[in-house]
Design a protein around this motif. Sequence first.
Motif: not given
Lengths: 521, 138
Positions: A144-145, A148, A151-153, A156-157, A159-161, B86-87, B90, B93-94, B97-98, B103-104
């Motif tokens: 995960y670290g 990501l 960084g960057g949009r 992040t997206r 990474g979330l998934h 962590f989640l 994140l 952060k999402a 940033e978004l 989620v998408d």
Amino acid sequence: MTHTPFLPLILPLIAGILILLAKPGGIKLQRTLAITATAILVAASLYVMQSALQNPPQIYALGNWKAPFGIVLVLDQLSAFMVLITSLLAAAALWFAIRQNTDTEGAHFHVLFQIQLFGINGAFLTGDLFNLFVFFEVLLLASYGLLLHGGGRLKTRAGLHYVAINLIGSTLFLFAVGALYGILGTLNMADLAQKIALLPASEQGVVATAGLMLFVVFGVKAAMFPLYLWLPQAYANTSAPVAALFAIMTKVGIYAILRVHGLLFGDAAGDLAGLHIDWLLWLGLLSMTFAAFGVIAAKNLRQQVAYLVLASVATLLVAIGINTEQALSAALFYLIHSTFIAGGLFLLADYIRQGRGHAEDAFVRAHSMPSAILIGSVFIFAALAISGMPPLSGFLGKFLILQSALDHPAFWWILGVVLTSSLLIIIALARSGSLLFYNILPQEENHAPDNAQQTSSGKINMQGCGSIIGLLSVGAILVLFAQPIYNVTDSIAQQLNQPQMYLQNVLQFTPVENAHKELVE
Amino acid sequence: MEILLALSISVMTAAGVFLTLRARTFPVVLGLTLLAYAVNLFLFSMGRLQIGLPSVIDPQQGGYTDPLPQALVLTAIVIAFGMTAFLIVLALKARAELGNDHVDGLHLAADEIDESAEKPKTRHSSNRKKFTKRDKRR
């Protein structure tokens, strides 16, 4: 008891901690430490591989406890093989990251990198199911670290998934482990294998459920259909060296299927034998089809390479699903090829991305990149290798797999799907190659204003090209030294097909005499 | 007790699965946490349910509870705790940033709309631009 099996585990852990402590010393010190540690790890892996080839499976009992009670590490040929591939790939990725300054985009790149290696090697070496879960978590958290990092949009997206799907996977893993423990009362893989063989029919249902749940978990890791959707975005948007290192991550899933399911539901498992085999084969064929579609539909090169990783994983799944010793050996041969070539392609895609300015690596018309002939030639080489065209390693690997499938009842299905998807991949790669290198805008001085952003073709930072050359040369090396390498994979497959030795060594292991232990008692 | 335990595990799992499938990040985090709770209880019960027995063998007592699942649960709790933390970070952060907590993350953030208007990138991003513009008008 020698300490050999412990080496690939302890080295990256110590290195990771040292690099963390070396933070005040600046990035140069961290880099020196990271390179030294990885070089030592490569040397250690070579030694471990050599030791594994000469000896029967070696046991390392952590805390000096006897096998079903304590946690053991088991070093057999397959583990050593995977550790060796990981460390070689890691060395190349690390070199590229340092030369391209990827590691300065955020903090602690090198720490995460070493911990990632610690987790991967741990997953390869452990002989305990719960310990495998723990090492999965270690490697996931580090990944995960790394994913990501910087960084960057988009990172992040994606990474979330990636994080969410892997957390679900971990939960399922725990459910499966719990169910197995509830029925069988042990988590040591060798002990589990023995107890499953003697299981009464009334309790087979729960164990089969748990086994298939584990299969789903490893399928998430290996990006098997229909659980692959997280992969393309995650791999396409992360930095190049990380994506290259992640070429081994899907193989961790493959390894886990080979190890856990091969041992627990192997030929000795009575009614439950081969529980996963049919799933493997057909899901593998489906994954391959969808991966080939993905390769064609990809909008940029990195995404395409991510789908190529998927296709190679699918090939491995099919090869394991054929379930003969010969197929296994061919699968391992293909695994070497696909890991290194995919890693090299990710790195090469980064050069192409840099060279095309604002168009990046998207398949659109843009200005030609600097040193296009050199990079184009390397791209052709890599494309030939990964799509399985002669004379490079991909062809040999696929040929061996198909050859081993000759007697399989579903041979025509396997042949059809493998060849069709290979053809689709070749077409897609030819298309992307011509789009990237031939379909270029003319060099005008006065260009239209809406093209203003596209004209500034970038400069390529050619540092670290040694990594690419090293990784891609595997495509040729595998062909030149095919016989000795095939002998090694053959011997690994042979050992995997005779798990009695493994079981015996694990379960009959006697702890080292220890004077202190007597005192405590 | 068995029925109560089985019910709580199943309710938590069901709620966890439902929440994990939601479209926003916070319910997903909650869902994963619930799933982690459910699996912890499940692991715990796999050592069989005992009342009032020690987990260390004691000759004075009639029996003992299986200590291994307790150790497993402890490990699982720690790992799930770390992962959830962590989640959440994140997800925050999402969100930052978004520009939204989907989620998408379909929409582009405010500053990226202008950026992408100047830069004709891929067809995909221009489609997205239209989408957000239409949204803005609403």
